[in-house]
Design an enzyme around this catalytic site. Structure first.
Site, PDB file in Angstrom:
ATOM      1  N   ASP A  13      -4.501  -2.847 -34.618  1.00  0.00           N
ATOM      2  CA  ASP A  13      -4.455  -3.083 -36.062  1.00  0.00           C
ATOM      3  C   ASP A  13      -4.746  -4.553 -36.383  1.00  0.00           C
ATOM      4  OD1 ASP A  13      -4.119  -2.428 -38.711  1.00  0.00           O
ATOM      5  OD2 ASP A  13      -1.937  -2.525 -38.662  1.00  0.00           O
ATOM      6  N   ASN A  61      -8.178   7.780 -41.325  1.00  0.00           N
ATOM      7  CA  ASN A  61      -9.230   6.774 -41.577  1.00  0.00           C
ATOM      8  C   ASN A  61     -10.460   7.374 -42.265  1.00  0.00           C
ATOM      9  OD1 ASN A  61      -8.581   4.845 -38.530  1.00  0.00           O
ATOM     10  ND2 ASN A  61      -7.829   4.529 -40.605  1.00  0.00           N
TER      11      ASN A  61
HETATM   12  C1  FPP Z   1      -7.240  -1.051 -37.772  1.00  0.00           C
HETATM   13  O1  FPP Z   1      -7.495  -2.258 -38.419  1.00  0.00           O
HETATM   14  C2  FPP Z   1      -8.357  -0.716 -36.912  1.00  0.00           C
HETATM   15  C3  FPP Z   1      -9.148   0.369 -37.081  1.00  0.00           C
HETATM   16  C4  FPP Z   1      -8.954   1.336 -38.171  1.00  0.00           C
HETATM   17  C5  FPP Z   1     -10.276   0.627 -36.193  1.00  0.00           C
HETATM   18  C6  FPP Z   1     -10.175   0.063 -34.820  1.00  0.00           C
HETATM   19  C7  FPP Z   1     -11.551  -0.065 -34.311  1.00  0.00           C
HETATM   20  C8  FPP Z   1     -11.992  -1.009 -33.477  1.00  0.00           C
HETATM   21  C9  FPP Z   1     -11.117  -1.987 -32.814  1.00  0.00           C
HETATM   22  C10 FPP Z   1     -13.433  -1.091 -33.178  1.00  0.00           C
HETATM   23  C11 FPP Z   1     -14.005   0.161 -32.636  1.00  0.00           C
HETATM   24  C12 FPP Z   1     -13.378   0.570 -31.364  1.00  0.00           C
HETATM   25  C13 FPP Z   1     -13.990   1.217 -30.362  1.00  0.00           C
HETATM   26  C14 FPP Z   1     -13.238   1.632 -29.170  1.00  0.00           C
HETATM   27  C15 FPP Z   1     -15.415   1.537 -30.385  1.00  0.00           C
HETATM   28  P1  FPP Z   1      -7.497  -2.269 -39.997  1.00  0.00           P
HETATM   29  O2  FPP Z   1      -8.892  -2.105 -40.459  1.00  0.00           O
HETATM   30  O3  FPP Z   1      -6.534  -1.263 -40.528  1.00  0.00           O
HETATM   31  O4  FPP Z   1      -6.982  -3.724 -40.273  1.00  0.00           O
HETATM   32  P2  FPP Z   1      -6.059  -4.211 -41.464  1.00  0.00           P
HETATM   33  O5  FPP Z   1      -4.710  -3.554 -41.279  1.00  0.00           O
HETATM   34  O6  FPP Z   1      -6.000  -5.686 -41.255  1.00  0.00           O
HETATM   35  O7  FPP Z   1      -6.750  -3.820 -42.731  1.00  0.00           O
END
Ligand code: FPP
Length: 239
Positions: A13, A61
């Site tokens: 996250d 998501n």
């Molecule tokens: C949460 O951060 C993260 C995600 C919803 C996606 C995670 C994806 C990656 C790390 C890249 C892709 C991974 C692979 C394995 C190909 P957020 O967007 O909710 O962050 P925030 O809480 O700061 O808004």
């Protein structure tokens, strides 16, 4: 004293906040997050972790703006194309949990191809949770068992924990020993709810793109100092 976890699961996250705090679009945070993924995967394999599960995209998501969903799917494909050869070199087997049927056919095919290409690797298992939600997984499993009962191939009284475990996407994998969440939030967000019943939890405020292998080593060392009792007393565990 517990040693290395067999299975580490991570809620990655903080990509969005990492980007917005720099005046960048959220997608740039996911791009930066991929670099952390690559480092953490290689590090876990080198450290001798058996299974690493990464929460890459949750069932929920799908509700994000279409442009962000599209970008995340694109990044997944970039990751698969760029990393499959390296996974093979590092003897890492790719696996995926979640609702594949919701993925665009092209994404699904590339994911399945990457899983096939690493199927004979016998080192660490890299388990990507994509379009994954624990409640959805459990509901699907219960539906499957109910169908077997209706078909007369399963006795309802034979349904036990083992049976339900075997009906989940994670079948064949050990339960996570350690669940890490980056980004400063203290929740499990529909991730491995059944499987993580006895997982040790570790939370860090570090945003995923800033998470380092040194911090991971610190969490692993802390895990090694925890006493896992599984409902028993300290004395029982020690004997
Ligand atoms: C949460 O951060 C993260 C995600 C919803 C996606 C995670 C994806 C990656 C790390 C890249 C892709 C991974 C692979 C394995 C190909 P957020 O967007 O909710 O962050 P925030 O809480 O700061 O808004």
């Amino acid at each position: 004293m517990t040693d290395l976890p067999r299975h580490v699961a991570i809620i990655m996250d903080g990509n969005g906040r990492w980007a917005t705090s720099r005046g960048l679009g959220r997608v740039r945070g996911h791009e930066a997050g991929i670099r952390t993924v690559e480092q953490v995967v290689e590090h876990c394999a080198r450290r001798g972790i058996g299974v690493l599960t990464l929460y890459a995209f949750s069932s929920e998501n799908w509700q994000r703006p279409p442009a962000e969903v599209g970008a995340l799917m694109h990044l997944l494909r970039v990751f698969l194309r760029r990393e499959t050869a390296r996974l093979r070199r590092n003897d890492i087997r790719l696996r995926a949990i979640g609702r594949r049927e919701r993925l665009e056919p092209v994404v699904r095919e590339e994911l399945e191809e990457a899983c096939r290409r690493t199927a004979d690797c016998s080192g660490m298992v890299l388990n990507l949770a994509i379009s994954y939600g624990s409640r959805d997984e459990l509901t699907t499993a219960v539906r499957r068992l109910a169908r077997e009962v209706r078909a007369g191939t399963l006795d309802p009284d034979a349904i036990d924990e083992e049976c339900l475990t075997a009906a989940l996407d994670t079948r064949g994998l050990p339960d996570p020993d350690l669940l890490i969440r980056t980004g400063g939030e203290y929740r499990v967000s529909n991730f491995l709810l059944w499987q993580a019943a006895y997982a040790e939890l570790a939370f860090t405020a570090t945003l995923w793109p800033d998470f380092t292998t040194a911090e991971l080593d610190g969490i692993l060392a802390d895990y090694g100092r925890r006493e896992r009792r599984f409902g028993k007393t300290s004395e029982q565990v020690a004997s």
